[in-house]
Design an enzyme around this catalytic site. Structure first.
Site, mmCIF file in Angstrom:
data_model
loop_
_atom_site.group_PDB
_atom_site.id
_atom_site.type_symbol
_atom_site.label_atom_id
_atom_site.label_comp_id
_atom_site.label_asym_id
_atom_site.label_seq_id
_atom_site.Cartn_x
_atom_site.Cartn_y
_atom_site.Cartn_z
ATOM 1 N N ASN A 1 0.874 -1.177 0.000
ATOM 2 C CA ASN A 1 0.000 0.000 0.000
ATOM 3 C C ASN A 1 0.909 1.225 0.000
ATOM 4 O O ASN A 1 1.474 1.579 1.026
ATOM 5 C CB ASN A 1 -0.889 -0.021 1.253
ATOM 6 C CG ASN A 1 -1.721 1.240 1.387
ATOM 7 O OD1 ASN A 1 -1.826 2.032 0.452
ATOM 8 N ND2 ASN A 1 -2.312 1.436 2.554
ATOM 9 N N GLU B 1 -5.190 -4.956 10.743
ATOM 10 C CA GLU B 1 -4.241 -3.856 10.878
ATOM 11 C C GLU B 1 -4.550 -3.070 12.153
ATOM 12 O O GLU B 1 -5.370 -2.131 12.125
ATOM 13 C CB GLU B 1 -4.362 -2.906 9.688
ATOM 14 C CG GLU B 1 -4.030 -3.521 8.353
ATOM 15 C CD GLU B 1 -3.482 -2.471 7.400
ATOM 16 O OE1 GLU B 1 -2.351 -2.632 6.952
ATOM 17 O OE2 GLU B 1 -4.177 -1.484 7.136
ATOM 18 N N SER C 1 3.478 -1.685 10.418
ATOM 19 C CA SER C 1 4.927 -1.618 10.650
ATOM 20 C C SER C 1 5.647 -2.934 10.354
ATOM 21 O O SER C 1 6.565 -3.330 11.091
ATOM 22 C CB SER C 1 5.211 -1.144 12.082
ATOM 23 O OG SER C 1 4.703 0.171 12.269
ATOM 24 N N LYS D 1 0.090 4.226 -0.335
ATOM 25 C CA LYS D 1 -0.604 5.413 0.187
ATOM 26 C C LYS D 1 -0.364 6.606 -0.737
ATOM 27 O O LYS D 1 -0.254 6.422 -1.938
ATOM 28 C CB LYS D 1 -0.149 5.705 1.620
ATOM 29 C CG LYS D 1 -0.153 4.471 2.503
ATOM 30 C CD LYS D 1 -0.048 4.819 3.941
ATOM 31 C CE LYS D 1 0.155 3.561 4.747
ATOM 32 N NZ LYS D 1 -0.057 3.743 6.149
ATOM 33 N N GLY E 1 2.207 2.595 10.597
ATOM 34 C CA GLY E 1 3.111 3.734 10.406
ATOM 35 C C GLY E 1 3.797 4.199 11.682
ATOM 36 O O GLY E 1 4.376 5.284 11.710
ATOM 37 N N HIS F 1 -9.645 0.765 5.063
ATOM 38 C CA HIS F 1 -8.370 1.129 5.704
ATOM 39 C C HIS F 1 -8.629 2.175 6.796
ATOM 40 O O HIS F 1 -9.456 3.065 6.621
ATOM 41 C CB HIS F 1 -7.393 1.670 4.646
ATOM 42 C CG HIS F 1 -5.989 1.755 5.164
ATOM 43 N ND1 HIS F 1 -5.575 2.739 6.025
ATOM 44 C CD2 HIS F 1 -4.916 0.945 4.965
ATOM 45 C CE1 HIS F 1 -4.295 2.545 6.323
ATOM 46 N NE2 HIS F 1 -3.869 1.457 5.700
ATOM 47 N N GLU G 1 -7.051 4.700 7.690
ATOM 48 C CA GLU G 1 -6.845 6.098 7.287
ATOM 49 C C GLU G 1 -8.085 6.629 6.574
ATOM 50 O O GLU G 1 -8.423 7.803 6.700
ATOM 51 C CB GLU G 1 -5.586 6.209 6.411
ATOM 52 C CG GLU G 1 -4.335 6.056 7.272
ATOM 53 C CD GLU G 1 -3.124 5.528 6.541
ATOM 54 O OE1 GLU G 1 -3.111 5.518 5.296
ATOM 55 O OE2 GLU G 1 -2.178 5.115 7.235
HETATM 56 C C1 PEP Z 1 -0.848 0.294 5.962
HETATM 57 O O1 PEP Z 1 -1.107 1.470 5.859
HETATM 58 O O2 PEP Z 1 -1.617 -0.537 5.442
HETATM 59 C C2 PEP Z 1 0.341 -0.111 6.705
HETATM 60 C C3 PEP Z 1 0.374 -1.311 7.177
HETATM 61 O O3 PEP Z 1 1.319 0.841 6.872
HETATM 62 P P1 PEP Z 1 2.765 0.604 7.534
HETATM 63 O O4 PEP Z 1 3.348 -0.662 6.986
HETATM 64 O O5 PEP Z 1 3.577 1.813 7.121
HETATM 65 O O6 PEP Z 1 2.568 0.517 8.997
#
Ligand code: PEP
Length: 254
Positions: free
Chosen positions: A9, A170, A216, A11, A176, A98, A100
């Site tokens: 992803n 998640e 992460s 983003k 992040g 997601h 976000e």
């Molecule tokens: C994500 O936004 O789906 C995600 C897992 O981000 P990150 O790996 O940066 O934590």
């Protein structure tokens, strides 16, 4: 055997040329270095979808995903992109739910369900994201929160349509932040999600559903997370923007 999946992803990252460069690096690296049966999905921003589709063309391992779509079919929705438009470009997967998008764009259960419906109508697959906040986990409510997210978004689907769903657990506190869930935390939640699917759709479908972990993931922690029995790969944000890191993570999913 469940399909192992590692999805990227991006983003809102990567300008036009840098995005093309990144896909141009990733596709041949995966062809050369990834031997196992892991499916790779790349979900770049919309501006890259057309070039990405061309650069991935013919790949048996790398597939195109989108980060979002609108739930209406077509019409006067300035600035939006429909699921059918994505499908017409060769997109096969769309991320829905997601955190976000839930947080910054107020996407609630109704919007999310409509998006899931539309993506499936257009013969693509959904990567459905769920996960609790740190406050919810600290209050011991993480399983209740995730159960509600799974039930409201997915339990109205037919068994046939449920087969087109990939679930991404998640935890919001891990996205992040550099703080990943421990393998034990991930395994516990993935097994719980699978038990919910089993109760609703039966053991066969539950065993076939890929449940991937996001939050992460790095080349350092990927192997220990992906080795958990109910973790079928990952959804990777930050670390998917560096080709060598992303390839290491994909290899951890082999
Ligand atoms: C994500 O936004 O789906 C995600 C897992 O981000 P990150 O790996 O940066 O934590």
């Amino acid at each position: 055997m469940r399909q192992k999946i590692v999805a990227a992803n991006w983003k809102m990252n990567m300008y036009y040329m840098s995005g093309i460069k990144l896909i141009s690096e990733i596709v041949p690296l995966i062809a050369d270095e990834v031997k196992g049966d892991v499916k790779v999905i790349i979900a770049p921003p919309f501006i890259h979808l057309h070039s990405a589709a061309q650069l991935m063309y013919g790949s048996k391992k790398v597939f195109l995903g989108a980060q979002n779509c609108f739930f209406e079919e077509k019409g006067a929705y300035t600035g939006e992109i429909s699921a059918a438009m994505l499908a017409s470009l060769g997109v096969q997967y769309v991320i829905v739910g997601h955190s976000e998008r839930r947080n910054f764009f107020n996407e609630d259960d109704v919007i999310i369900s409509k998006k899931i419906f539309r993506v499936l109508e257009d013969n693509m697959q959904v990567i459905y994201c769920c996960g609790e906040t740190s406050v919810q986990r600290e209050a011991g409510k993480h399983k209740d929160v995730v159960a509600k997210q799974i039930e409201t978004a997915l339990f109205w689907l037919s068994k046939e349509r449920m087969q087109k769903i990939i679930i991404a657990y998640e935890p919001v506190w891990a996205i992040g932040t550099g703080v990943n869930a421990t393998p034990e935390q991930a395994q516990e939640m993935h097994a719980f999600i699978r038990s919910l699917i089993e109760k609703k759709f039966g053991a066969g479908l539950a065993q076939e559903t890929s449940i991937i972990y996001g939050g992460s993931v790095t080349p350092v922690n990927a192997k220990s997370l992906f080795s958990c029995p109910d973790v079928d790969g990952g959804l990777v944000g930050g670390a998917s923007l560096i080709s060598s890191d992303f390839i290491s993570i994909v290899k951890a999913g082999e």
